[in-house]
Design an enzyme around this catalytic site. Structure first.
Site, PDB file in Angstrom:
ATOM      1  CB  SER A   1      32.802 -42.855 -45.139  1.00  0.00           C
ATOM      2  OG  SER A   1      32.335 -41.756 -44.383  1.00  0.00           O
TER       3      SER A   1
ATOM      4  CE1 TYR B   1      38.083 -41.399 -43.816  1.00  0.00           C
ATOM      5  CE2 TYR B   1      35.954 -40.402 -44.283  1.00  0.00           C
ATOM      6  CZ  TYR B   1      36.707 -41.418 -43.724  1.00  0.00           C
ATOM      7  OH  TYR B   1      36.074 -42.448 -43.071  1.00  0.00           O
TER       8      TYR B   1
END
Ligand code: NAD
Length: 255
Positions: free
Chosen positions: A147, A160
């Site tokens: 990401s 995350y």
């Protein structure tokens, strides 16, 4: 470079987290390019539906139950994929979860779930598939879904960010170590791509103000990842390993 080098005919792939969002779309794209795809996730029902969709377009897919946090489930999945589809030459490590909470509110269980799925889960899958590739001696391509939050930080989503940052550097470490076996390891780093994981947020007023900060002035769609996915999955990327391809409409390039 001839377009045929993007062709995946006859190759077998595993896509984790294929029951929704980017994983479901990636499975369809790999199948459309000719690959036989093991579609794996915790729940079988949506996978059976996806299998029907892929087969309706003359593709081949097999649904497999998989929890990437469970080493026994990972081993069973890779074994079943090999038995049904033959040598596996593509792994798309896509399964992922996010917990959005202030860092001071994050509990140990949140951390374990996010890091356990996004980082340890990807590692377990990569290790199991690489063991298979080394044993059969045919090499392959491992694609980790990282990401832009693995390349820069953001508030309210610390586990995350840590998991995806770890996945980016795990990608490099495995690329270096497994190059001798003909295994290439790369990562996709998507920006905001509209899926179930984030639709509520992206369509909210906060999402709208975020959209204005994306240079291409829109959020991504799962189809926007196809070019990078098929590049990394195919022989077209035969000299690319340890790379991270950012697909974010220019978001991370802007100050
Ligand atoms: P999603 O929630 O629609 O899909 C996640 C998938 O992972 C689901 O199929 C889910 O069942 C599966 N999964 C979760 N835990 C699992 C486990 N333990 N074992 C097996 N499967 C499990 O979200 P998405 O947007 O499609 O995200 C897919 C991947 O892309 C994730 O890794 C996510 O972090 C990453 N990503 C998404 C975006 C985005 O904007 N959508 C941006 C960057 C990265």
């Amino acid at each position: 470079m001839p377009l045929e080098s993007f062709d995946l005919s006859g190759k077998a792939a595993i896509v984790t987290g294929a029951s929704s969002g980017l994983g479901r779309h990636a499975a369809r794209s790999l199948a459309a390019a000719g690959a036989k795809v093991a579609i794996a996730a915790r729940r079988l029902e949506p996978l059976v539906e996806l299998e029907k969709q892929i087969e309706a377009r003359d593709g081949r897919a097999i649904p497999l139950r998989l929890d990437v946090t469970d080493p026994a489930s990972v081993a069973d999945c890779v074994k079943a994929a090999e038995t049904e589809l033959g040598p596996i030459s593509i792994l798309v490590n896509n399964a992922g979860v996010a917990v959005t909470k202030a860092a001071l509110e994050v509990e140990e269980a949140d951390w374990d779930q996010v890091v356990g799925t996004n980082l340890k889960g990807a590692w377990l899958m990569a290790q199991a598939v690489a063991e298979h590739m080394v044993r059969l001696g045919h090499g392959g391509s491992i694609i980790n879904t990282a990401s832009v939050l693995g390349l820069a930080g953001a508030a309210q989503i610390p586990a995350y960010c840590a998991s995806k940052g770890g996945l980016v550097n795990l990608t490099r470490a495995l690329a270096v170590e497994w190059a001798r076996h003909g295994i290439r390891v790369n990562a996709l780093a998507p920006g905001y791509i509209e899926t179930e994981i984030n639709r509520d947020f992206l369509t909210s007023p906060a999402g709208e103000s975020l959209r204005k900060r994306v240079p291409l002035r829109r959020f991504g769609t799962p189809e926007d990842l196809d070019g990078a996915l098929l590049l990394l999955a195919s022989e077209a990327s035969r000299y690319i390993t340890g790379s991270v391809i950012v697909i974010d409409g220019g978001q991370s390039a802007a100050l």
